[in-house]
Design an enzyme around this catalytic site. Structure first.
Site, PDB file in Angstrom:
ATOM      1  CD  GLU A  12      36.541  39.773  38.937  1.00  0.00           C
ATOM      2  OE1 GLU A  12      37.751  39.743  39.186  1.00  0.00           O
ATOM      3  OE2 GLU A  12      35.735  40.518  39.544  1.00  0.00           O
TER       4      GLU A  12
ATOM      5  CD  GLU B  17      40.799  41.456  37.245  1.00  0.00           C
ATOM      6  OE1 GLU B  17      40.598  41.729  38.457  1.00  0.00           O
ATOM      7  OE2 GLU B  17      39.968  41.680  36.354  1.00  0.00           O
TER       8      GLU B  17
END
Length: 775
Positions: free
Chosen positions: A167, A351
């Site tokens: 991320e 995710e």
């Protein structure tokens, strides 16, 4: 569950994900401090100032947790490695216990039939690197690549897949612009640099792993679907800018080698110089793309400085985090990513999950998973090559700035007792995964694909060059080849790399001559060699050119009593600053400076210091030398360059000058070897006198230099003259070394040694290389 394994393609992987700091227990096992530790210790940053010191104690309970993964039937486990657990300072010394832990972790997964899917970085930056600017510092890309090589050099052969950074939006924007995560900054310049450098580090890490022979490497992005809060042009523009900052900046950098224009309008002035030149590294090809998706956001304009936007609460059902549940946005992201960025590359949902306060009967989580698996099915139906789905998370864990309040786990964790209890969602996934055939994709990297990383070290002489192959820090091969012209020398480097089949991680070339701006002027070989030339010839990521006596100084960095003869002092040289002097072809001088537990050097040309008569009866000798080599004297004085007497090249000049001073103008220029042999056996009075001047002046020069650098770690003689003529370094030598007037006693306190390392140039280049890479 609405879906079972049988409803997905046969090669579709189901996994569960975690991250190191959130579950391991960072205060255990020798891990170094991180910026998350200090961020959490600052009042107001984290709920109840909670931290990851203990977390879920996964570092001691990982086998129990892996048994749960196997019990549920998941194919893969996506975990992260802690940079500070492996390298407590972020670079330099390795925490062996940290490497051993990840080694055991990899084996434990494979023993249970679970594919290890590693993420190298999930936000816990070592404090020592944060002190150097962290993600604002361009050097972090190189530090991260070095960490990548260390950890993957140990466990990479057992990984199914690897992604460098989890991320990048969170690492850069959330942490440097909004200040919600460590390091907690609110600075647009820091943000722009962090956004760029995190992608540069991603590319360097991919290159490093390719260099190790690894495959199945990817990039992982967190995405939030942005929709305008209303139908006005201003809201649409704000939503498009939010999409650019959050999503398209990072995807575009990696896959399209470009940043969105609307984002550059606000950030370009703050990006580092030359940022446009980094896209070839940032865009290093990957094998797959991972998307982390949780929610959408409604965006409205705001009367604030750039980016002049704000989030507006939406009407959809929300999770414990307050995030809207919008599964159809996952479908849109999957289709848009394939269309605009990745093409036929596999895409994984790396995710997806929800926080829920329900500790056991979490039907809300089951419904959330069903809705998002349906969104994946929609993308598959549209031809998107989705290859896997990972649930966040296996365990309730440390949820960063929200502490331990928000629970994302399929498994409940009692943070007082650390007891694990599977929730209803765990059992639902277990039943769904039991229906259908198991996948048959590989468990890890192809056998034999990975290879040891290696470095190339070169000791360049005027005629011949020695090339050393260093594998995992050990010299494994030594070659000799003619130095030749610059193209011939570079061809020799290229051919050796081609023979091995992979580029070296680093190349260090040592030779006689001054070093300036990454180029060494090799005086003996009469050519200029640059670090850029070496990089082009070898493909190495790191290249260094160093003076030969910088290498000589580094040769004694790891020296033991077995490597030296002690002329005076402890048999094993003590730690500390070390002076190296080498009467070889020329006179080389190097200093290995020691400070705060580390060695470092400064390159120089010590052979060109001045040498003057030490006694009245030497004046005639120096005057004779002036007639032989006038250009080597300093002005109108009787001071000449030291190496004109104190070297293998200079001894013939000294011998002739001694003869002329003795009234023998036709004294021949004998080779240094013959002069020293005649002096030793007493057959030639001129040779004996030359050897006496050589010995005492060398001792005096070394003593002078010792007073300058205060070498508490010893003074070392290296090179051929010292190795083959130990008889020169007796009482007269030490007496001259000690003769410092008021500093006689100080000089007498220095240890004096003769190095017995035959390949001191290669050894020194290797020690320099290890130190440079550690930095």
């Amino acid at each position: 569950m609405k879906y079972t394994r049988a409803d997905f393609p046969k090669d579709f992987l189901f996994g569960v994900a975690t991250s190191a700091y959130q579950i391991e227990g960072h205060a255990q096992g020798g891990a170094g401090p991180t910026h998350w530790d200090s961020f959490a210790a600052t009042p107001g940053n984290v709920v109840r100032a909670e931290n990851g010191d203990l977390a879920c104690d996964h570092v001691h309970r990982f086998e129990q947790d892996f048994d749960l993964i196997r019990e549920a039937g998941f194919d893969c486990y996506r975990f992260s490695t802690s940079w500070a657990r492996v390298l407590p300072e972020g670079r330099g010394p390795v925490n062996q216990a940290g490497l051993d832990y990840y080694d055991r972790l990899a084996d434990a997964l494979l023993e249970r039939g679970i594919r290890p899917c590693a993420t190298l970085y999930h936000w816990e930056l070592p404090s020592a690197l944060a002190d150097l600017g962290g993600w604002r510092n361009r050097d972090i890309a190189h530090w991260f690549a070095d960490f990548t090589e260390i950890i993957m050099g140990r466990i990479g052969d057992r990984m199914y897949s690897v992604a460098p950074i989890n991320e990048p939006w969170c690492v850069s924007w959330l942490s440097h612009f909004e200040g919600h995560h460590a390091p907690g900054l609110r600075d647009i310049r820091a943000t722009a640099r962090a956004m760029h450098h995190v992608l540069l580090a991603h590319g360097r890490a991919i290159q490093a792993m390719r260099g190790l022979g690894m495959s199945n490497l990817g990039a992982v992005f967190n995405l939030e679907w942005a929709e305008p809060a209303d139908d006005t042009p201003e809201a649409r523009g704000a939503a498009d800018l939010y999409d650019g900052i959050y999503n398209r900046f990072f995807l575009g950098g990696v896959f399209n080698k470009a940043y969105p224009e609307n984002v550059l309008q606000g950030l370009q002035a703050h990006l580092p110089d030359g940022w446009q030149d980094d896209f070839d590294t940032i865009g290093t090809p990957v094998d797959w793309c991972g998307l982390n998706y949780y929610t959408r956001k409604l965006i409205a304009p705001a009367d604030t400085p750039w980016p002049s936007l704000q989030e507006v609460p939406g009407p959809l059902p929300k999770t414990q985090m307050g995030w809207e549940i919008e599964p159809s946005a996952l479908t849109r992201f999957l289709t848009r990513t394939a269309r605009d960025y990745t093409g036929a590359l596999p895409i994984y949902v790396t995710e997806n999950g929800m926080a829920s306060p329900e500790r056991q009967q979490d039907d809300d989580r089951i419904d959330y998973l069903n809705q998002h698996l349906a969104a994946v099915q929609d993308a598959l139906d549209q031809g998107v090559p989705v290859k896997g789905y990972f649930i966040w998370s296996l365990l309730d864990n440390y949820e960063w700035a929200l502490g331990y309040e928000k629970r994302f786990g399929l498994v409940d964790v009692d943070f007082d007792t650390l007891e694990r209890r599977p929730k209803a969602s765990f059992r639902a996934m277990q039943a769904a995964l039991a229906q259908g055939d198991p996948v048959s994709v590989p468990m890890a990297q192809p056998r034999g694909a990975m290879h040891d990383h290696w470095n190339l070290v070169a000791d360049i002489g005027g005629t011949n060059t020695r090339l050393g192959v260093v594998t995992n820090g050990t010299l494994t091969d030594l070659r000799k080849s003619p130095t030749g012209t610059l193209p011939e020398f570079l061809a020799a480097l290229h051919d050796l790399c081609a023979e091995i089949g992979t580029p070296p991680r680093a190349v260090v070339a040592a030779g006689a001559g001054p070093v300036r701006n990454g180029t060494i002027r090799l005086t003996n070989a009469n050519l200029d060699l640059s670090e850029a030339d070496i990089a082009t010839a070898t493909g190495a990521d790191h290249t260094f050119v160093i003076n030969d006596f910088t290498a000589a100084a580094w040769s004694v960095a790891e020296i033991t009593g077995d490597d030296v003869q002690a002329l005076r002092g402890d048999p094993t040289p003590p730690t500390g600053t070390r002076l190296v002097v080498g009467p070889g072809t020329g006179l080389g001088v190097g200093a290995l400076l020691y400070s705060e537990g580390h060695y470092h050097t400064v390159s120089g040309e010590g052979g060109h210091v001045g040498l003057s008569p030490r006694a009245r009866d030497e004046v005639d000798v120096f005057e004779a030398a002036r007639r032989i080599a006038p250009k080597c004297f300093f002005g109108d004085s009787l001071t000449l360059e030291a190496e004109m007497f104190l070297s293998g090249t200079g001894l013939p000049i000294l011998y002739r000058a001694v003869g002329m001073a003795a009234g023998q103008p036709d004294t021949p220029a004998l080779p240094a070897k013959d002069i020293l042999q005649a002096a030793r056996d007493g057959s030639d009075p001129l040779a004996m006198r030359a050897a006496q001047i050589f010995t005492t002046h060398l001792g005096a020069v070394m003593g002078d230099m010792a007073v300058t650098v205060m070498p508490t770690g010893g003074v070392f003689l290296v090179g051929g003259v010292a190795e083959k003529n130990r008889w020169l370094f007796g009482d007269d030598f030490l007496a001259a070394f000690n003769a410092g007037g008021r500093f006689d006693a100080l000089r007498q306190g220095f240890g004096v040694y003769v190095s017995e390392q035959a390949e001191f140039g290669i050894v020194g280049a290797n020690n320099f290389c290890k130190n440079a890479l550690a930095r």
